[in-house]
Design an enzyme around this catalytic site. Sequence first.
Site, short mmCIF file in Angstrom:
data_model
loop_
_atom_site.label_atom_id
_atom_site.label_comp_id
_atom_site.label_asym_id
_atom_site.label_seq_id
_atom_site.Cartn_x
_atom_site.Cartn_y
_atom_site.Cartn_z
N ASN A 141 -21.27 6.64 6.80
CA ASN A 141 -22.67 6.89 6.18
C ASN A 141 -23.31 5.64 5.67
O ASN A 141 -24.48 5.33 5.79
CB ASN A 141 -22.87 8.08 5.36
N GLN A 169 -23.20 11.50 10.63
CA GLN A 169 -23.93 10.48 11.19
C GLN A 169 -23.96 10.15 12.71
O GLN A 169 -24.95 9.22 12.91
CB GLN A 169 -23.60 9.24 10.19
N SER A 184 -24.91 17.90 10.37
CA SER A 184 -26.30 18.41 9.65
C SER A 184 -27.52 18.11 10.48
O SER A 184 -27.51 17.13 11.05
CB SER A 184 -26.35 17.90 8.47
N THR A 200 -27.21 36.25 5.54
CA THR A 200 -28.37 36.40 6.55
C THR A 200 -28.96 34.99 7.11
O THR A 200 -29.01 34.11 6.48
CB THR A 200 -29.69 36.90 5.87
N CYS A 226 -25.97 10.44 -1.82
CA CYS A 226 -25.30 11.60 -2.62
C CYS A 226 -24.78 10.97 -3.92
O CYS A 226 -24.39 11.83 -4.74
CB CYS A 226 -24.00 12.33 -1.74
#
Length: 383
Positions: free
Chosen positions: A152, A180, A200, A242, A329
């Site tokens: 990243n 990435q 992600s 859920t 992060c």
Amino acid sequence: MAIYLDYNATTPINSDVLECMIDVYKNNYGNANSRTHDFGANANKIVANSRKKVADLLNVKSDEVFFTSGATESNNIAIQGLIKYGKANNKKHIITSSIEHHSVLHTMKHLEEEGFSVDYVNPQSSGRIDYKEVLSLVREDTLLVSIMHVNNETGIIQPVKEIGEGLKDSNVFFHIDATQSAGKLVKEIQELSYDMLSLSAHKFSGPQGIGVLVLRKKRYTLPPVKGIMFGGEQEHKIRPGTLPVALIAGIGKAAEIALENFSEEMNSAIEIKKIVMNLINESGLKYRINGCEDYCIPTTINLCLEGVSSEALMVATKQYCGISNGSACTSQSYAPSFVLKAMGIPEDLINNSIRLSWGPNTDISELKEMLFNLLEIAKGLVF
Ligand code: PMP
């Protein structure tokens, strides 16, 4: 307004993805696991459809795709989910690299506390780890190898293809953090050999808060990964809770768009990198690129502007460019990048290093104007 050049931290959402999600929020609010009415059945169809789209992007089967809240959770499940199996089978050795994302590195620390031993392979000065070194560390009791596809911070592509080939016929599980590279190095990912893969949606124009853990079947059997939370039976208990149907619709749409456009988008990223490099060369600033360009993804550049403090530069040029000097992060801390450090880059050069990353929404004329302004200011900051 400043131009956004921090796509490795997160990307702007694609407008078709957003529209698709709004439609689901408005019209398909059922719980995908409700089996007693059409509201549930309709939501369930949306989930199945999205799962197929993600599976198509990755060239895997739908029943190998598990939705999570993002790559952090996927990485945690992939690694922590093997604790029980590792202990029961006396396989408590893991190989990873020292430049993984914290969601891998901190999970490894947890496993060390649980009695596992972990080897951390350092990158070479190119930013790439040596696949031969990784494979040479495999032992009888090796449970897992976990290596990222693209770093990243540097954008350096790691030799996951070679590692996957080397581990193919072994009983060592191979996990790839493809956060990435997903939606970008599409063909490359489709051809990789691995057991587990994390991604992600928000790194390829999808929504934040949704990701995937891929678990590849071998002889019709999933890897022995257990969920790390207790709850309902959603996602085969790998990730109970859920299902966020609108987010899942969003990742599906983002996957569909990526599959359609990746080739064109990567070509335009190559053009953007040329423009960025031309501007930097024309500025006359002394610079060095962190990591070997031959291995760098076209969407990223990490470079050191000699004598220019990255902190000072970012503050002084906020109105022109949104850039960073490391992973979002870890950006709360001012400690020098552990990735650049592991590559052997001296601390003073790390303090002068910035990361620029772009994507399909990057406007070329705006980029030229804003980056020119940034470089002009950088000249005045040379110390
Ligand atoms: N792995 C890598 C390589 C990343 O770049 C990131 C995000 N910076 C993650 C994992 C974690 O992703 P998320 O924050 O979406 O959970």
